[in-house]
Design a protein around this motif. Sequence first.
Motif, mmCIF file in Angstrom:
data_model
loop_
_atom_site.group_PDB
_atom_site.id
_atom_site.type_symbol
_atom_site.label_atom_id
_atom_site.label_comp_id
_atom_site.label_asym_id
_atom_site.label_seq_id
_atom_site.Cartn_x
_atom_site.Cartn_y
_atom_site.Cartn_z
ATOM 1 N N ARG A 93 0.804 -1.231 0.000
ATOM 2 C CA ARG A 93 0.000 0.000 0.000
ATOM 3 C C ARG A 93 0.833 1.275 0.000
ATOM 4 N N PRO A 94 2.012 1.323 0.658
ATOM 5 C CA PRO A 94 2.785 2.571 0.597
ATOM 6 C C PRO A 94 3.192 2.987 -0.818
ATOM 7 N N ILE A 95 3.268 2.032 -1.751
ATOM 8 C CA ILE A 95 3.586 2.415 -3.138
ATOM 9 C C ILE A 95 2.536 3.384 -3.642
ATOM 10 N N HIS A 96 1.306 3.170 -3.212
ATOM 11 C CA HIS A 96 0.216 4.042 -3.646
ATOM 12 C C HIS A 96 0.039 5.225 -2.701
ATOM 13 N N ASP A 97 0.143 4.956 -1.397
ATOM 14 C CA ASP A 97 -0.156 6.009 -0.418
ATOM 15 C C ASP A 97 0.991 7.005 -0.257
ATOM 16 N N ASP A 98 2.219 6.536 -0.417
ATOM 17 C CA ASP A 98 3.381 7.386 -0.144
ATOM 18 C C ASP A 98 4.500 7.040 -1.136
ATOM 19 N N PRO A 99 4.248 7.261 -2.437
ATOM 20 C CA PRO A 99 5.186 6.751 -3.449
ATOM 21 C C PRO A 99 6.559 7.395 -3.381
ATOM 22 N N LEU A 100 6.653 8.608 -2.834
ATOM 23 C CA LEU A 100 7.957 9.274 -2.768
ATOM 24 C C LEU A 100 8.654 9.043 -1.433
ATOM 25 N N GLY A 101 7.996 8.352 -0.523
ATOM 26 C CA GLY A 101 8.580 8.143 0.801
ATOM 27 C C GLY A 101 8.688 6.673 1.122
ATOM 28 N N GLU A 102 7.754 6.193 1.979
ATOM 29 C CA GLU A 102 7.800 4.794 2.408
ATOM 30 C C GLU A 102 7.590 3.822 1.247
ATOM 31 N N GLY A 103 7.093 4.321 0.156
ATOM 32 C CA GLY A 103 6.825 3.440 -0.980
ATOM 33 C C GLY A 103 7.988 3.300 -1.946
ATOM 34 N N TRP A 104 9.213 3.694 -1.531
ATOM 35 C CA TRP A 104 10.364 3.485 -2.439
ATOM 36 C C TRP A 104 10.510 1.996 -2.745
ATOM 37 N N LEU A 105 11.039 1.681 -3.919
ATOM 38 C CA LEU A 105 11.051 0.285 -4.363
ATOM 39 C C LEU A 105 12.385 -0.410 -4.100
#
Lengths: 129, 347
Positions: A93-105
């Motif tokens: 979900r962080p990829i969608h909710d916080d793509p520039l922060g916790e959603g780093w890949l």
Amino acid sequence: MDPGPVATGPACPAGPDLWMREEPDGSFTVGLTREARGRIGPVAFYGPPTVGHRYAAGEPAFSIESGKWVGHLPLPAPGTVVATNEPLRGDPRPIHDDPLGEGWLFRMRPEDPAGPGRGNAPPRPAAVP
Amino acid sequence: MSPVPPGAPPDRGGALPTWRLLDLGRCPPERAQSFAEAVAPSVADGSVPNTLLLARPSAPYISLGYHQSYAEELEPGFLARRPLPVLRRVEGGGTTYLDPDQIFYQLVYRDEATAAGGAADLARVLGAVARAARQLGLEASVRPPCDLVVGDRKFSGNAGGDWEGAHLIVGGWLLRADRETMADLLRLPDPALRPLLLREMGRWITSWEEETGGCPAPEHIAPALVEGFERAGLFRALPGETTEAEEARFRDEVAPRIETPEWRELPPLPKPPGPSVRRVRVAGPHGLWIVDGGSDGGRWAAVVEGNRIQEAFRWPEGDPGALLLVEPGRAEWEELRAATARLPAFE
């Protein structure tokens, strides 16, 4: 396609789907852009690349699934993966909710020390629906 | 610039592009499921045209979505009784049971083949497939993003992906639906859930035979699909042959890979903190959630549409083989809602 200047500090685009940010140790953090996030909708699964593996230009490295479509994506440039965001495997979900922060890949070291933005293979366009 | 595929007609302005039609006929599950993966590199490098494959499996098998977990999805007891082949596909979606009463269509194409790209292509493709089904007498419509339905009941599942530089869209029609086997093969944490799953499959999955009293003849299906794609303005498909390179790639690379345990049995994904949830999609937005809150939490099952709980059940103490209905509004219902508040919806 020229993905733009080498990132230092803020995240910069790496093609239509990915952003990247240079870290103090010279590695690059890579994530999904807000535009790509909006286009593909909620991510159901993330399959990270293999840490320590060297990926060639265009070689599928990681996978993202949304809406029953799986994008098998290459790195923004040839290089070696040094870290992945493992918690996303269980909870993307962080990829969608916080793509520039916790959603780093993942983080990578590009083969070209000048960075992913200096003439290496371009990211494949439209690789993520 | 992409190379011009062999056999492609000259540009005639608004003329439809020509694709290759590969009708594999009835063939082993491995070929029916995965030959498209051998076609993808040839399509990507332009050595063959964009391709429409048709196939019917000669025997039953199970297909896992690319990210599905073998261990979490499949019931060990079922596999012991019926050791069916388990094939992981490169496209998305969930676990499916396939058998000779189904027909597959698979599109393999390059970026420039469609204006939209990726998942957006699904809508155009499914529109064409629905048109073909209607021509054959089934009142089919598209339920975004990936299903074809009659009314609210699904008879066709579809999924897509990018592989080896090409795009793939795969789908199939249920000519007959073996729902008992579909329900039996899925792993569930309690046998009491299987009748519930079977009931939901009966509500939301249908087949040609159930809707029309019969099945279209195979020789009528291919022309209808080809005409559907053409009338939707997508492409014209002309019969073609597989190439030596595609056959060699399937024999030497694809078939050996899909049979390895490393490919088939990807380990389960790590679990996020909080309640353990088994999500079982039945069709489209319909499915089950089985929630285990751990030692401090309750254990529930829910019939779900999207992410809205339609029915909730709990296990009575001392009787693990039974389910008790939980009335909406009761404290247990609210507990379940709270435990599942952030779960992604079935689409």
